[in-house]
Scaffold this motif. Structure first.
Motif, PDB file in Angstrom:
ATOM      1  N   ALA A  85       0.829  -1.206   0.000  1.00  0.00           N
ATOM      2  CA  ALA A  85       0.000   0.000   0.000  1.00  0.00           C
ATOM      3  C   ALA A  85       0.866   1.260   0.000  1.00  0.00           C
ATOM      4  O   ALA A  85       0.581   2.231  -0.714  1.00  0.00           O
ATOM      5  N   THR A 199      -5.505   1.308  -4.237  1.00  0.00           N
ATOM      6  CA  THR A 199      -4.522   0.977  -3.202  1.00  0.00           C
ATOM      7  C   THR A 199      -4.838  -0.363  -2.555  1.00  0.00           C
ATOM      8  O   THR A 199      -3.943  -1.202  -2.356  1.00  0.00           O
ATOM      9  N   CYS A 200      -6.105  -0.577  -2.232  1.00  0.00           N
ATOM     10  CA  CYS A 200      -6.508  -1.844  -1.604  1.00  0.00           C
ATOM     11  C   CYS A 200      -6.289  -3.024  -2.550  1.00  0.00           C
ATOM     12  O   CYS A 200      -5.928  -4.122  -2.103  1.00  0.00           O
ATOM     13  N   THR A 201      -6.500  -2.791  -3.845  1.00  0.00           N
ATOM     14  CA  THR A 201      -6.277  -3.859  -4.827  1.00  0.00           C
ATOM     15  C   THR A 201      -4.812  -4.273  -4.855  1.00  0.00           C
ATOM     16  O   THR A 201      -4.484  -5.469  -4.828  1.00  0.00           O
ATOM     17  N   PHE A 204      -3.931  -6.029  -1.662  1.00  0.00           N
ATOM     18  CA  PHE A 204      -4.474  -7.383  -1.607  1.00  0.00           C
ATOM     19  C   PHE A 204      -3.629  -8.341  -2.447  1.00  0.00           C
ATOM     20  O   PHE A 204      -3.356  -9.475  -2.030  1.00  0.00           O
TER      21      PHE A 204
END
Length: 295
Positions: A85, A199-201, A204
Motif C-alpha cells: 500500500a 490501493t486496496c487492490t 491485496f
C-alpha cells in the motif's frame, strides 16, 4: 507393483503431489499478479519480492517474537499488504495512465532493492523454518505416503484462490474493483473513493504473495532470492492463462504444476522447460492466453 507407462504408481503419485504443491503456489502467486494487472494494468515485478518478504516476516516473527506459524499466516500477509500500500500510494500511483513499461521498470527496480536489502542483512544462505507439529508426519493412502503439510498447503492455497475468485466475480466489492479500471471517473460520481480502491487492490495482491511466502517457508529455505527464482515461471503462468484473467491464473498454475511433475517422471531434462514451452505454444496459437479476452 502397479506400473503406469513403465513408472511405478507410488513414484508417479508422489510426483503428482509435489506437482500439485508447486502448482498451488503458482496459482496463488499468479492470482495476485492477475488481480493487479487485471484491475490496475501494472506488470508487477515486485510480486516475487513480496513473496520473499512474507517468508522472512514469518521467519522473524517466529524467531524473535515467538509467534506461532498460525499467527504468522495472518500477520505476515498484513505486513506485506501494508508495504504494498505504501509503495502504491508513494510511487506506483504516479505512473497510472502512462505506458506499462514505466510500471514494469519501477517494480523491477523495487524488487531488486528489496532483495538487495535482505541479502545485506541476512546473507545469501537460506534460513530453515520449522513445520508446525500438528502438520508434521504423513498418512498412508495405500499407494503412497501423503505429507500432511503438503496436503494442508495445497488445500489452503486452492481455498484462498476460490474465495478470491468468488469475491471478484460475484460481490459488489468485486464489481467496484472492475468498474474502477473501466471508468474510474464515473465511479467517483457515485461516491466511490477510486484511489483507495486501487490501493486496496495492490495491497491485496501483495497480501496473496505474502501468504504464499509464509506457506512456502517450511518447505523451501527462507532466502533473499526465493522470489526471484520463482517469479519468471509465475509470469509464464499468467501469460498462459491470459493477462488479467483470474480463472486463467488458477487453472494454468495447477496445470503447469502437474505437467512439470509428469515431465520429471518421464523426461527429467525437460521439466524446467515445460512452462516456457507451453507458453510459446499458447502464444503461437492463442496470443491472448487460454482464458484471455480481446479488447
Amino acid at each position: 507393483m502397479t506400473m503406469i507407462f513403465g513408472v511405478p504408481l507410488v513414484a508417479l503419485a508422489s510426483q503428482l503431489v509435489i506437482g500439485l504443491f508447486n502448482g498451488a503456489f503458482y496459482a496463488l502467486l499468479s492470482l495476485g499478479l492477475g488481480v493487479i494487472f487485471g484491475l490496475l494494468r501494472v506488470v508487477n515485478f515486485t510480486h516475487g519480492a513480496f513473496y520473499t518478504v512474507g517468508a522472512f516476516a514469518a521467519f522473524l516473527l517466529t524467531s524473535y517474537a515467538g509467534l506461532s506459524f498460525w499467527a504468522c499466516l495472518v500477520i505476515a500477509p498484513l505486513i506485506v499488504a501494508a508495504l504494498a500500500a505504501v509503495l502504491e500510494r508513494t510511487l506506483l500511483r504516479k505512473l497510472y495512465g502512462l505506458d506499462a513499461l514505466y510500471g514494469l521498470l519501477l517494480t523491477f527496480g523495487i524488487a531488486l532493492l528489496i532483495e538487495g536489502l535482505l541479502q545485506f542483512y541476512f546473507g545469501v544462505a537460506g534460513q530453515p523454518y520449522q513445520v508446525p507439529d500438528v502438520l508434521s508426519g504423513t498418512s498412508n493412502l495405500g499407494f503412497m505416503f501423503l505429507p500432511h503439510y503438503r496436503a494442508f498447503a495445497i488445500g489452503t492455497s486452492l481455498l484462498l484462490c476460490l474465495l478470491t475468485w468468488l469475491i471478484i466475480e460475484y460481490t459488489s466489492l468485486g464489481a467496484k474493483l472492475r468498474a474502477a479500471t473501466e471508468n474510474s471517473r464515473l465511479l467517483e460520481v457515485f461516491g466511490v473513493n477510486v484511489p483507495l480502491v486501487l490501493t486496496c487492490t495492490y495491497a491485496f495482491g501483495g497480501a496473496l504473495a505474502g501468504f504464499a511466502g509464509v506457506v512456502a517457508a517450511p518447505v523451501f529455505q527462507v532466502s533473499p532470492l526465493m522470489g526471484a527464482n520463482l517469479i519468471i515461471v509465475v509470469f509464464a503462468v499468467v501469460i498462459i492463462g491470459g493477462l488479467g484473467s483470474i480463472t486463467g491464473a488458477i487453472v494454468s498454475g495447477l496445470m503447469l504444476g502437474a505437467l512439470e511433475a509428469l515431465a520429471k517422471v518421464y523426461w527429467p531434462p525437460s521439466a524446467n522447460l515445460v512452462p516456457f514451452l507451453i507458453m510459446a505454444v499458447v502464444l503461437f496459437l492463442r496470443p491472448r492466453g487460454l482464458f484471455g479476452k480481446g479488447e
